[in-house]
Motif scaffolding. Structure first.
Motif, PDB file in Angstrom:
ATOM      1  N   ILE A 160       0.838  -1.200   0.000  1.00  9.59           N
ATOM      2  CA  ILE A 160       0.000   0.000   0.000  1.00  9.59           C
ATOM      3  C   ILE A 160       0.874   1.252   0.000  1.00  9.59           C
ATOM      4  O   ILE A 160       0.609   2.223  -0.726  1.00  9.59           O
ATOM      5  CB  ILE A 160      -0.942  -0.005   1.222  1.00  9.59           C
ATOM      6  CG1 ILE A 160      -2.011  -1.086   1.043  1.00  9.59           C
ATOM      7  CG2 ILE A 160      -1.609   1.356   1.405  1.00  9.59           C
ATOM      8  CD1 ILE A 160      -2.863  -1.280   2.274  1.00  9.59           C
ATOM      9  N   SER A 165      -3.142  -0.538  -5.247  1.00  8.06           N
ATOM     10  CA  SER A 165      -4.554  -0.578  -4.881  1.00  8.06           C
ATOM     11  C   SER A 165      -4.864  -1.910  -4.193  1.00  8.06           C
ATOM     12  O   SER A 165      -4.056  -2.848  -4.219  1.00  8.06           O
ATOM     13  CB  SER A 165      -5.426  -0.442  -6.122  1.00  8.06           C
ATOM     14  OG  SER A 165      -5.282  -1.590  -6.950  1.00  8.06           O
ATOM     15  N   ASN A 166      -6.057  -2.008  -3.587  1.00  5.20           N
ATOM     16  CA  ASN A 166      -6.456  -3.280  -2.988  1.00  5.20           C
ATOM     17  C   ASN A 166      -6.455  -4.403  -4.022  1.00  5.20           C
ATOM     18  O   ASN A 166      -6.054  -5.529  -3.734  1.00  5.20           O
ATOM     19  CB  ASN A 166      -7.845  -3.153  -2.358  1.00  5.20           C
ATOM     20  CG  ASN A 166      -7.820  -2.382  -1.047  1.00  5.20           C
ATOM     21  OD1 ASN A 166      -6.813  -1.769  -0.700  1.00  5.20           O
ATOM     22  ND2 ASN A 166      -8.928  -2.403  -0.329  1.00  5.20           N
ATOM     23  N   ILE A 184      -6.053  -5.076   5.994  1.00  2.00           N
ATOM     24  CA  ILE A 184      -5.912  -3.621   6.033  1.00  2.00           C
ATOM     25  C   ILE A 184      -6.636  -3.039   7.231  1.00  2.00           C
ATOM     26  O   ILE A 184      -6.106  -2.166   7.930  1.00  2.00           O
ATOM     27  CB  ILE A 184      -6.423  -3.002   4.717  1.00  2.00           C
ATOM     28  CG1 ILE A 184      -5.478  -3.366   3.565  1.00  2.00           C
ATOM     29  CG2 ILE A 184      -6.532  -1.480   4.839  1.00  2.00           C
ATOM     30  CD1 ILE A 184      -5.987  -2.952   2.198  1.00  2.00           C
ATOM     31  N   ARG A 196      -6.652   5.627   4.151  1.00  2.00           N
ATOM     32  CA  ARG A 196      -5.504   5.085   3.416  1.00  2.00           C
ATOM     33  C   ARG A 196      -4.361   6.092   3.404  1.00  2.00           C
ATOM     34  O   ARG A 196      -3.191   5.706   3.531  1.00  2.00           O
ATOM     35  CB  ARG A 196      -5.938   4.728   1.995  1.00  2.00           C
ATOM     36  CG  ARG A 196      -4.968   3.789   1.271  1.00  2.00           C
ATOM     37  CD  ARG A 196      -5.477   3.482  -0.121  1.00  2.00           C
ATOM     38  NE  ARG A 196      -4.849   2.319  -0.716  1.00  2.00           N
ATOM     39  CZ  ARG A 196      -5.236   1.070  -0.554  1.00  2.00           C
ATOM     40  NH1 ARG A 196      -6.278   0.808   0.219  1.00  2.00           N
ATOM     41  NH2 ARG A 196      -4.603   0.062  -1.150  1.00  2.00           N
TER      42      ARG A 196
END
Length: 222
Positions: A160, A165-166, A184, A196
């Motif tokens: 991250i 991105s996820n 996360i 984030r």
């Protein structure tokens, strides 16, 4: 007697994160009669001819294939071993196709890791038996460990911090998107982040960005 017959194995450690490399180097301290860490190497060519290059795949899966291929092609790297907790069959198969001599699990106790490296140096191709998702062997280190962040959470926070991105993280780690989200959320709780952006800023300030440093002759190694 070691697999070289007359001397300890010379090992170079490769990773982009200093704290990961330091923990791995110290793991071998009790075995200096069998393993000598000659170089700690991040993104730099080898200076010494090395019996084994131990490639730690922490938070750099995107670059693994390229870096492993370069190490295998390096005439100073006699053997190349991947050190990881990710045993997806396609990853193992690809590494072996590239010419690595070992694919070893981070769940191996230090003594078993040393034995596996000696087998590699003796000419065996050694692949650990997958043990499921288990904690890394005691003594290893990673960013955020003192804050209670697990090794897997640390890898995900590092990705991250690199701007993934996820969806990217799920692809790179072979985890489901829901599992990534769960990791996360756990990290956010541990570091007190509510977004984030806060998590990334915390990561940058706490060792989750690649270091790209190098240490030669670790603890008197050649």
């Amino acid at each position: 007697m070691t697999s070289t017959g007359t001397r300890p194995l010379l090992v170079t450690l490769v990773d982009d994160y200093d704290v990961v490399l330091m923990g791995l180097a110290h793991l071998f301290d009790p075995y200096r009669d069998r393993i000598v860490v000659a170089e700690i190497d991040a993104n730099a060519v080898l200076d010494d001819t090395i019996d084994i290059v131990l490639y730690d795949s922490f938070a750099q899966p995107e670059s693994d294939h390229h870096e492993i291929a370069e190490l295998v092609a390096n005439p100073k790297a006699t053997h190349v071993v991947v050190y990881t907790w990710n045993f997806q069959p396609e990853l193992v198969a690809t590494a072996l196709e590239q010419g690595v001599h070992g694919y070893l699990s981070k769940t191996l106790p230090a003594g078993e890791l040393v034995l596996a490296l000696e087998r590699v140096a003796a000419g065996d191709i050694v692949v650990s038996e997958p043990r499921g998702r288990a904690p890394s062997t005691p003594g290893l280190d990673w960013p955020g460990k003192v804050e209670g962040i697990t090794d897997r959470e640390s890898e995900i926070l590092a990705l991250i911090t690199q701007g993934k991105s996820n969806a990217d993280v799920a692809t790179l780690t072979y985890l489901s998107p829901n599992t990534v989200k769960s990791y996360i959320r756990s990290v956010y709780r541990k570091i007190g982040a509510e977004s984030r952006t806060q998590a990334v800023l915390w990561g940058v300030a706490n060792g989750f960005s690649p270091d790209h440093h190098r240490i030669d002759h670790w603890l008197g190694g050649p």
